[in-house]
Design a protein around this motif. Structure first.
Motif, PDB file in Angstrom:
ATOM      1  N   UNK A 103       0.904  -1.170  -0.005  1.00  0.00           N
ATOM      2  CA  UNK A 103       0.038  -0.055   0.069  1.00  0.00           C
ATOM      3  C   UNK A 103       0.815   1.496   0.124  1.00  0.00           C
ATOM      4  N   UNK A 104       2.302   1.354  -1.052  1.00  0.00           N
ATOM      5  CA  UNK A 104       2.401   2.265  -0.360  1.00  0.00           C
ATOM      6  C   UNK A 104       2.646   3.388  -1.686  1.00  0.00           C
ATOM      7  N   UNK A 105       1.058   3.170  -2.509  1.00  0.00           N
ATOM      8  CA  UNK A 105       1.372   3.767  -3.719  1.00  0.00           C
ATOM      9  C   UNK A 105       1.029   5.250  -3.354  1.00  0.00           C
ATOM     10  N   UNK A 106       1.184   6.317  -4.057  1.00  0.00           N
ATOM     11  CA  UNK A 106       1.260   7.599  -4.326  1.00  0.00           C
ATOM     12  C   UNK A 106       0.331   8.009  -4.764  1.00  0.00           C
ATOM     13  N   UNK A 107      -0.457   8.857  -4.689  1.00  0.00           N
ATOM     14  CA  UNK A 107      -1.576   9.680  -5.564  1.00  0.00           C
ATOM     15  C   UNK A 107      -1.684  10.035  -6.993  1.00  0.00           C
ATOM     16  N   UNK A 108      -0.145  10.627  -7.164  1.00  0.00           N
ATOM     17  CA  UNK A 108       0.040  10.798  -8.553  1.00  0.00           C
ATOM     18  C   UNK A 108       0.053   9.150  -9.055  1.00  0.00           C
ATOM     19  N   UNK A 109       0.562   8.212  -8.747  1.00  0.00           N
ATOM     20  CA  UNK A 109       0.696   6.870  -9.381  1.00  0.00           C
ATOM     21  C   UNK A 109      -0.587   6.037  -9.344  1.00  0.00           C
ATOM     22  N   UNK A 110      -0.991   6.433  -7.868  1.00  0.00           N
ATOM     23  CA  UNK A 110      -3.104   6.055  -7.851  1.00  0.00           C
ATOM     24  C   UNK A 110      -3.469   5.971  -9.130  1.00  0.00           C
ATOM     25  N   UNK A 111      -3.537   8.102  -9.391  1.00  0.00           N
ATOM     26  CA  UNK A 111      -4.112   8.830 -10.204  1.00  0.00           C
ATOM     27  C   UNK A 111      -3.818   7.735 -11.821  1.00  0.00           C
TER      28      UNK A 111
END
Ligand code: AHM
Ligand code: MG
Length: 326
Positions: free
Chosen positions: A1-9
């Motif tokens: 769960x270390x996904x950052x917002x930009x990568x998630x988007x």
């Protein structure tokens, strides 16, 4: 769960083929919220507490932080060519931004203003709509809540949390030590039943009869027709109340009352009720104005007020049904 917002988007936008530019708009909003968060955390150290000694178009006193947060949102969104226009609880009218933009952003820059000076949770609420063709007018903003492409809030609480929907579930991000939003939870589901309600009880005598009856039933607890005891909470920051309901269920209401016929409710349809209702529905809850789904209401004005009942489905349907003959 270390996904950052930009990568998630980026992942989310590929997976669901989201329209170009939408994720950039979310990033601009999140950048503004990082700036607001910075000010919130400094408080008196940056002289941001207290009144701005101005009023908004709705006749409400503005706090320094209301004015500052509004400007930080406008600055971040104006720098994004995908944004055609914006509307804010703190602006008299809409603001045109980029003629070529495809999106309209509506927001309450600082929700829970009465809590700023007492260091209780506050937030920013936002809604993104598609920009219809043609020169920007107020009518372009008056789309019902189903038309929203995205909505969310940032809660400036013990943790700073971004809650976002792009209409394919909900994602929660916690601000990490590097000042980046990091994915910490996906798709919370609101329990259908609840024993917790949130309402400003001091307004009780002003409510309509069905709301008076409904709350009286909850207060009667085990000995009343509902047959169970209820707990009550009232933070006076909608962002905090909605967050609690996402995390552990509950019902929240700011009902219609008879103090001012021009104001059927306190909360604003475009900046508060619609974006929150989209999140609540995405999490399996419900949101009505005591008569119809909030998201189906045809808006008539940018600053329109609306009665709100939202949260756990069974409870919202029960409270709404009480108003059927009203
Ligand atoms: P604001 O946007 O001016 O802060 O007003 C909205 C707030 C909501 O966050 C909250 O649910 C409600 O107003 C609290 O109202 P009250 O002070 O009447 O309890
Ligand atoms: Mg507000």
């Amino acid at each position: 769960m270390s996904l950052l917002l930009a990568d998630y988007l980026q992942q989310h936008s590929q997976q669901y083929q989201l329209p170009a530019g939408l994720t950039d708009v979310i990033l601009s909003i999140s950048q503004a919220c990082l700036n607001i968060n910075h000010e919130v955390r400094l408080g008196a150290l940056d002289n941001i507490l207290g009144s701005a000694h101005t009023g908004n178009i709705q006749g409400e006193e503005q706090k320094k932080l209301d004015v500052l947060a509004n400007q930080l949102m406008i600055d971040a969104l104006s720098a994004n060519p995908a944004v055609a226009g914006l509307a804010s609880e703190e602006e008299d009218t809409f603001v045109s931004v980029h003629e070529e933009g495809n999106y309209l952003v509506l927001f309450d820059p600082l929700d829970g203003s009465s809590n700023i000076d007492v260091n209780i949770s506050i937030g920013t609420i936002f809604s993104v709509l598609p920009k219809p063709k043609g020169t920007l007018t107020t009518e372009h903003f008056l789309q019902n809540g189903h038309q929203q492409l995205a909505s969310g809030y940032v809660l400036y609480g013990p943790q700073t949390i971004l809650v976002l929907t792009l209409k394919h579930g909900i994602a929660l991000f916690t601000l990490n030590q590097d000042n980046q939003f990091q994915l910490t939870q996906q798709n919370p589901a609101i329990a259908e039943t609840t024993q917790e309600f949130a309402i400003n009880m001091s307004n009780q005598r002003h409510w309509e009869a069905p709301m008076q009856q409904y709350i009286a039933e909850l207060l009667a607890g085990k000995t009343g027709v509902r047959g169970k005891d209820y707990n009550m909470r009232w933070v006076a920051s909608m962002v905090a109340e909605v967050h609690r309901i996402l995390m552990r269920g509950g019902i929240f209401s700011y009902p219609k009352d008879n103090r001012d016929p021009a104001k059927p409710g306190k909360l604003r349809l475009m900046y508060e009720a619609n974006p929150m209702s989209l999140l609540i529905e995405q999490a399996g809850g419900a949101a009505t104005n005591a008569h119809e789904d909030i998201l189906s209401i045809q808006p008539e004005g940018l600053h329109q007020r609306v009665a709100v009942i939202l949260g756990s489905k069974e409870e919202v349907f029960y409270a709404t049904a009480k108003h059927a003959n009203n």
